[in-house]
Design an enzyme around this catalytic site. Sequence first.
Site: not given
Ligand SMILES: CC(C)CC(=O)C(=O)O
Ligand SMILES: [Mg+2]
Length: 359
Positions: A143, A192, A224, A248, A252
């Site tokens: 990122y 990885k 993975d 990240d 989720d």
């Molecule tokens: C801009 C992204 C890295 C934002 C995101 O999905 C997060 O930090 O969880």
């Molecule tokens: Mg995120």
Amino acid sequence: MAEIKKIAVVAGDGIGPEVVAEAIKVMRKTEELFGLQFEFEHGLFGGIAIDERGTPLPQDTLDMCKGSDAVLLGAVGGPKWDNNPKELRPETGLLGIRKALGLFSNIRPAVVFDCLKDASTLKPEVLEGTDLIVIRELTGGIYFGEKFRREGAHGQEAIDTCVYNVAEIERIVRQGFEVAQKRSKRLASVDKANVLETSRLWRETVNRIAPEYPDVELEHVLVDNCAMQLLRRPSSFDVIVTENMFGDILSDEAAMLTGSIGMLSSASLGEGSFGLYEPVHGSAPDIAGQGIANPIATILSVALMYRLTFGYEEAATAIETAVKNVLDAGHRTGDIAVDKSKAIGTTAMGDLIVAAIKR
Ligand SMILES: CC(C)CC(=O)C(=O)O
Ligand SMILES: [Mg+2]
Ligand SMILES: NC(=O)C1=CN([C@@H]2O[C@H](COP(=O)(O)OP(=O)(O)OC[C@H]3O[C@@H](n4cnc5c(N)ncnc54)[C@H](O)[C@@H]3O)[C@@H](O)[C@H]2O)C=CC1
């Protein structure tokens, strides 16, 4: 009375201001009950700051955050701004604030509430005992690496570079070991390393420092496989430490163990006790303005703030207990409701939690 703590509030876009309003109500209630004192200062951040100031992170907002004891963040972004010119992208907003505040560690707990097992897509027996933390490196990796376009033999090419140095890896991995030591002493380092050079350096670094934590049982898991194992055997994970993009994505995914991304809180920390607290979710443009967002992720982020930045353990536990009691009583926002016709809104959920906070 506790000394006054300065809270920088950057509510942002979409459902950000809706969920942050509920978190502030919770903080006000704990002021009354526990003798805490907060001074809130609000700053423009994200899309709204682009509209009003031409930049997602105005200097006065950054200065306000730097001058505070902790930051409470909602969420930023939305279709209106997502594909804007370079200077208006997340690199300068969300990623920019994390870098500027030196917040290299993102702690994302995924706790499964017993009464919410029906909201998860997984079977209750698979979820049994799931209580894990994803520790995500937050200011390095792909990122933050150099990004550019160039003309190649087959037309335009886009390049994202992933860079990690040993010091960046070591500080986050040490935190992983230290958090694991305070919990059930199991650490999964996710990489990885079969493919990526940054992951090979990550794994070498983990293996070099592991002997300093002999009480922690370490496993290396390829990302993975980890994505799969999180759904197959979530309760076998305790602390997961990983690099920025993997963390990240995996966090989720872990959200769905809890029933909804609207349940996942987070703390972003640097070297000291200062921290930025925000829900894991984004600005949810699809439900923004409807008053139906789940505020629990943001409210639980306040509990993290109390515990990790201020040491207000009793008030932190009181918030977590109030959330549990409200859920146990059957109250649900739409994202965690099995019977959607009985779902309540953001403000109603916030009010119920505020009323349930007891000393
Ligand atoms: C801009 C992204 C890295 C934002 C995101 O999905 C997060 O930090 O969880
Ligand atoms: Mg995120
Ligand atoms: N920390 C931040 O500010 C983040 C910002 N974003 C930004 O948010 C915008 C939307 O991104 P998406 O990919 O749609 O992710 P998102 O997390 O905003 O939404 C994903 C899905 O989860 C639902 N959801 C999220 N939070 C919820 C809540 N509290 N209650 C109920 N449902 C909830 C949404 O309605 C949507 O269906 C984009 O501009 C993205 O860049 C994305 C992730 C993190």
